[in-house]
Design an enzyme around this catalytic site. Structure first.
Site, mmCIF file in Angstrom:
data_model
loop_
_atom_site.group_PDB
_atom_site.id
_atom_site.type_symbol
_atom_site.label_atom_id
_atom_site.label_comp_id
_atom_site.label_asym_id
_atom_site.label_seq_id
_atom_site.Cartn_x
_atom_site.Cartn_y
_atom_site.Cartn_z
ATOM 1 N N ILE A 13 1.035 -1.217 0.001
ATOM 2 C CA ILE A 13 -0.045 0.099 -0.142
ATOM 3 C C ILE A 13 0.816 1.345 0.108
ATOM 4 C CG2 ILE A 13 -1.708 1.225 1.101
ATOM 5 C CD1 ILE A 13 -2.373 -1.516 2.325
ATOM 6 N N HIS A 14 0.728 1.876 -1.108
ATOM 7 C CA HIS A 14 1.464 3.418 -1.133
ATOM 8 C C HIS A 14 0.749 4.239 -2.112
ATOM 9 C CE1 HIS A 14 2.308 2.116 -5.394
ATOM 10 N NE2 HIS A 14 2.085 1.178 -5.021
ATOM 11 N N GLY A 15 1.340 5.193 -2.453
ATOM 12 C CA GLY A 15 0.351 6.272 -3.368
ATOM 13 C C GLY A 15 -0.609 5.849 -4.344
#
Length: 159
Positions: A13-15
């Protein structure tokens, strides 16, 4: 079935996942499927912080994820499954979870990997898992962000 999207992304999970994909697909729950991450309190804390507000998060070992999905636990939700490597998703399929399509996102470069695209790097075990997923009828596409055109990942793998 409540599975709206499935993505392989080494960053989990990131940008891109937290903002772009979650918004585009109107996701209500992100499920990280990974035996090691499910046991790592520090990594789990970071993933919780990266999850957008209003979106639920499950971080589960592969077998527990399969059990919950097959039991219909998420049928009323819009689920995005995220895994670091293709072998996790292959095991989900082998446990009976039906995955129509997997979006191969980011797989980081290491000294052991070879480059498929500028953001997808694989080792032989990954290729074997992708080939097996393909044999099982799962469509594999490469698409970094929703605005990119989805490419046939198996064709990229042949190059």
């Amino acid at each position: 079935m409540s599975i709206i999207g499935v993505r392989i992304d080494g960053r989990l999970i990131h940008g891109q996942v937290a903002n772009l994909w979650t918004t585009k697909l109107n996701i209500s729950r992100i499920m990280v499927v990974d035996d090691e991450v499910a046991k790592n309190a520090i990594e789990k804390s970071g993933l919780k912080l990266a999850t957008p507000s209003g979106v639920k998060l499950s971080i589960l070992p592969i077998e527990k994820a399969a059990t919950n999905i097959l039991a219909g636990k998420y049928d009323s939700q819009r689920l995005l499954i995220v895994a670091r490597k293709p072998d996790r998703l292959l095991k989900l399929v082998e446990l009976g979870v039906s995955l129509e399509e997997i979006n191969v996102g980011n797989m980081s470069q290491t000294p052991e990997t070879r480059s498929i695209t500028k953001s997808i790097n694989v080792v032989d075990a990954d290729i074997e898992a992708f080939n097996e997923l393909n044999r099982k009828g799962v469509r594999l596409v490469a698409q970094m962000v929703p605005s990119d055109k989805a490419e046939n990942f198996m064709e990229l793998l042949k190059k």
